[in-house]
Design an enzyme around this catalytic site. Structure first.
Site, PDB file in Angstrom:
ATOM      1  N   SER A  19      41.031  35.852  43.223  1.00  0.00           N
ATOM      2  CA  SER A  19      39.885  35.148  42.640  1.00  0.00           C
ATOM      3  C   SER A  19      40.271  34.489  41.324  1.00  0.00           C
ATOM      4  O   SER A  19      39.557  33.612  40.849  1.00  0.00           O
ATOM      5  CB  SER A  19      38.767  36.149  42.355  1.00  0.00           C
ATOM      6  OG  SER A  19      39.190  37.064  41.350  1.00  0.00           O
ATOM      7  N   TYR A  50      34.824  37.199  41.842  1.00  0.00           N
ATOM      8  CA  TYR A  50      34.367  37.372  43.221  1.00  0.00           C
ATOM      9  C   TYR A  50      33.462  38.603  43.327  1.00  0.00           C
ATOM     10  O   TYR A  50      32.631  38.689  44.223  1.00  0.00           O
ATOM     11  CB  TYR A  50      35.563  37.605  44.154  1.00  0.00           C
ATOM     12  CG  TYR A  50      36.316  36.380  44.611  1.00  0.00           C
ATOM     13  CD1 TYR A  50      35.994  35.099  44.169  1.00  0.00           C
ATOM     14  CD2 TYR A  50      37.373  36.506  45.513  1.00  0.00           C
ATOM     15  CE1 TYR A  50      36.712  33.998  44.601  1.00  0.00           C
ATOM     16  CE2 TYR A  50      38.089  35.399  45.954  1.00  0.00           C
ATOM     17  CZ  TYR A  50      37.759  34.154  45.489  1.00  0.00           C
ATOM     18  OH  TYR A  50      38.471  33.061  45.928  1.00  0.00           O
ATOM     19  N   GLY A  51      33.693  39.558  42.419  1.00  0.00           N
ATOM     20  CA  GLY A  51      32.978  40.833  42.498  1.00  0.00           C
ATOM     21  C   GLY A  51      31.462  40.704  42.529  1.00  0.00           C
ATOM     22  O   GLY A  51      30.767  41.577  43.043  1.00  0.00           O
ATOM     23  N   CYS A  81      43.928  40.753  45.927  1.00  0.00           N
ATOM     24  CA  CYS A  81      42.572  40.951  45.443  1.00  0.00           C
ATOM     25  C   CYS A  81      41.890  41.986  46.343  1.00  0.00           C
ATOM     26  O   CYS A  81      41.802  41.781  47.558  1.00  0.00           O
ATOM     27  CB  CYS A  81      41.828  39.614  45.526  1.00  0.00           C
ATOM     28  SG  CYS A  81      40.099  39.692  45.070  1.00  0.00           S
ATOM     29  N   ASN A  82      41.448  43.070  45.757  1.00  0.00           N
ATOM     30  CA  ASN A  82      40.769  44.117  46.534  1.00  0.00           C
ATOM     31  C   ASN A  82      39.447  43.595  47.107  1.00  0.00           C
ATOM     32  O   ASN A  82      39.089  43.894  48.247  1.00  0.00           O
ATOM     33  CB  ASN A  82      40.477  45.319  45.634  1.00  0.00           C
ATOM     34  CG  ASN A  82      41.745  45.971  45.122  1.00  0.00           C
ATOM     35  OD1 ASN A  82      42.228  46.922  45.703  1.00  0.00           O
ATOM     36  ND2 ASN A  82      42.307  45.456  44.045  1.00  0.00           N
ATOM     37  N   THR A  83      38.741  42.803  46.300  1.00  0.00           N
ATOM     38  CA  THR A  83      37.418  42.308  46.700  1.00  0.00           C
ATOM     39  C   THR A  83      37.541  41.343  47.884  1.00  0.00           C
ATOM     40  O   THR A  83      36.782  41.432  48.863  1.00  0.00           O
ATOM     41  CB  THR A  83      36.744  41.600  45.504  1.00  0.00           C
ATOM     42  OG1 THR A  83      36.951  42.386  44.326  1.00  0.00           O
ATOM     43  CG2 THR A  83      35.271  41.412  45.735  1.00  0.00           C
ATOM     44  N   GLU A 160      40.445  36.918  32.514  1.00  0.00           N
ATOM     45  CA  GLU A 160      40.528  35.480  32.804  1.00  0.00           C
ATOM     46  C   GLU A 160      40.697  34.664  31.525  1.00  0.00           C
ATOM     47  O   GLU A 160      41.348  33.629  31.511  1.00  0.00           O
ATOM     48  CB  GLU A 160      39.255  35.005  33.545  1.00  0.00           C
ATOM     49  CG  GLU A 160      39.201  35.437  35.001  1.00  0.00           C
ATOM     50  CD  GLU A 160      40.259  34.772  35.875  1.00  0.00           C
ATOM     51  OE1 GLU A 160      40.419  33.545  35.777  1.00  0.00           O
ATOM     52  OE2 GLU A 160      40.926  35.484  36.640  1.00  0.00           O
ATOM     53  N   CYS A 192      41.188  47.018  40.996  1.00  0.00           N
ATOM     54  CA  CYS A 192      41.044  45.556  40.917  1.00  0.00           C
ATOM     55  C   CYS A 192      42.322  45.054  40.277  1.00  0.00           C
ATOM     56  O   CYS A 192      42.813  45.651  39.306  1.00  0.00           O
ATOM     57  CB  CYS A 192      39.831  45.199  40.063  1.00  0.00           C
ATOM     58  SG  CYS A 192      39.772  43.458  39.550  1.00  0.00           S
ATOM     59  N   THR A 193      42.872  43.960  40.810  1.00  0.00           N
ATOM     60  CA  THR A 193      44.195  43.513  40.348  1.00  0.00           C
ATOM     61  C   THR A 193      44.169  42.952  38.927  1.00  0.00           C
ATOM     62  O   THR A 193      45.223  42.749  38.329  1.00  0.00           O
ATOM     63  CB  THR A 193      44.777  42.466  41.320  1.00  0.00           C
ATOM     64  OG1 THR A 193      43.835  41.394  41.477  1.00  0.00           O
ATOM     65  CG2 THR A 193      45.072  43.091  42.668  1.00  0.00           C
ATOM     66  N   HIS A 194      42.992  42.679  38.396  1.00  0.00           N
ATOM     67  CA  HIS A 194      42.922  42.253  36.987  1.00  0.00           C
ATOM     68  C   HIS A 194      43.175  43.429  36.031  1.00  0.00           C
ATOM     69  O   HIS A 194      43.613  43.228  34.906  1.00  0.00           O
ATOM     70  CB  HIS A 194      41.538  41.671  36.675  1.00  0.00           C
ATOM     71  CG  HIS A 194      41.323  40.264  37.169  1.00  0.00           C
ATOM     72  ND1 HIS A 194      41.162  39.967  38.495  1.00  0.00           N
ATOM     73  CD2 HIS A 194      41.232  39.083  36.504  1.00  0.00           C
ATOM     74  CE1 HIS A 194      40.967  38.657  38.631  1.00  0.00           C
ATOM     75  NE2 HIS A 194      41.010  38.099  37.432  1.00  0.00           N
TER      76      HIS A 194
HETATM   77  N1  DGL Z   1      41.116  40.740  41.220  1.00  0.00           N
HETATM   78  C1  DGL Z   1      40.111  41.020  42.133  1.00  0.00           C
HETATM   79  C2  DGL Z   1      40.185  42.375  42.792  1.00  0.00           C
HETATM   80  O1  DGL Z   1      41.251  42.913  42.932  1.00  0.00           O
HETATM   81  C3  DGL Z   1      38.736  40.459  42.028  1.00  0.00           C
HETATM   82  C4  DGL Z   1      38.110  40.335  40.727  1.00  0.00           C
HETATM   83  C5  DGL Z   1      36.874  39.505  40.785  1.00  0.00           C
HETATM   84  O2  DGL Z   1      37.000  38.302  40.867  1.00  0.00           O
HETATM   85  O3  DGL Z   1      35.780  40.088  40.725  1.00  0.00           O
HETATM   86  O4  DGL Z   1      39.211  42.913  43.216  1.00  0.00           O
END
Ligand code: DGL
Length: 271
Positions: A19, A50-51, A81-83, A160, A192-194
């Site tokens: 995302s 995306y969450g 991205c997990n989401t 971000e 979450c990858t962030h």
């Molecule tokens: N980096 C994403 C994840 O691993 C999504 C973060 C987002 O956009 O909410 O879930």
């Protein structure tokens, strides 16, 4: 039904998307494990987070990003991205049955194996935590321990903007970690990858007795074995290229991406 993708030769790049910039935390593990691979990274930052979006929206975005990467001839796709994995991995695999597609999910299984207090914390987006895939993960691996989940609204936005150590990022983390620590969690999943980008702040808040687990390294290993199985590993001895694309118009993307990647890079505009 979209056109089926033909397996590309080993010199083709690997496509990685998220995302936004969070998936760069996964890209770094891929680069470290397979430095000779050419990589294309796509950050859909204009639509992050995306969450907070609906599964349908995330699925549609994921299809568009996959199309974009396939037009560039990728031999494998990593949903960093997990989401997006929860919302779109099944649909993408149906669309491209011949393409190795690697998704990711919060590391509940290793966390359950590691906990000594019997309490595991999971930090993730609300999209991931609300998904049927996450419910199934808990059902499968979360038995016999207490799993405390926490949606970290606003944290993706901090990353971000490149705010990895700002007072507002610290305040958010304090708020989100408190319930986990109060419940006596000794193992916390960065779902979450962030979030690996604020790992230092998290470590400072939770102390040495709490283990943090993220799945970036496992995803890179899994990708390598899928490429091996399909005879798609690069045969080159040279360092591969890394290309970045982003549709972020709100910040100086090159500054943020370079800081997260750890080297000065240019970022092409994703239309
Ligand atoms: N980096 C994403 C994840 O691993 C999504 C973060 C987002 O956009 O909410 O879930």
């Amino acid at each position: 039904m979209a056109m089926q993708n033909k397996i590309k030769p080993s010199a083709a790049p690997i496509g990685v998307f998220d995302s936004g910039v969070g998936g760069i935390s996964v890209l770094k593990h891929i680069r470290e494990l397979m430095p000779q691979e050419n990589l294309i990274y796509v950050a859909d930052s204009k639509h992050a987070p995306y969450g907070n979006q609906t599964p349908d929206f995330i699925q549609e975005r994921s299809y568009q990003l996959a199309e974009f990467l396939l037009k560039r001839g990728v031999k494998a796709l990593v949903i960093a991205c997990n989401t997006a994995t929860a919302a779109a991995a099944a649909g993408l695999r149906e669309r491209y049955p011949d393409l190795p597609i690697i998704g990711m999910e919060p590391a509940v299984k290793p966390a359950v194996a590691a906990t000594k207090t019997g309490v595991v914390g999971v930090l993730a987006t609300s999209g991931t935590l609300k998904s049927a895939q996450f419910a199934a993960l808990l059902e499968h691996y979360g038995q016999g321990v207490e799993v405390v989940t926490q949606a970290c609204i606003g944290l993706v936005e901090c990353v971000e903007k490149g705010e990895l150590t700002s007072p507002s990022t610290l305040a958010l983390l304090k708020k989100y970690l408190e319930p986990l620590l109060n419940a006596n969690a000794d193992t916390i999943v960065l779902g979450c990858t962030h979030y690996p980008f604020v790992r230092a702040l998290i470590e400072g808040l939770v102390g040495n007795n709490v283990v943090l687990i993220d799945t970036g390294a496992a995803v890179a290993k899994h990708l390598k074995s899928r490429l091996q199985d399909n005879q798609l590993l690069s045969a080159s001895d040279e360092l591969g290229n890394v290309e970045f694309w982003s549709n972020n118009e709100a910040v100086d993307t090159e500054v943020v991406v370079s800081a997260l990647w750890g080297a000065k890079v240019s970022v092409a505009p994703l239309i």
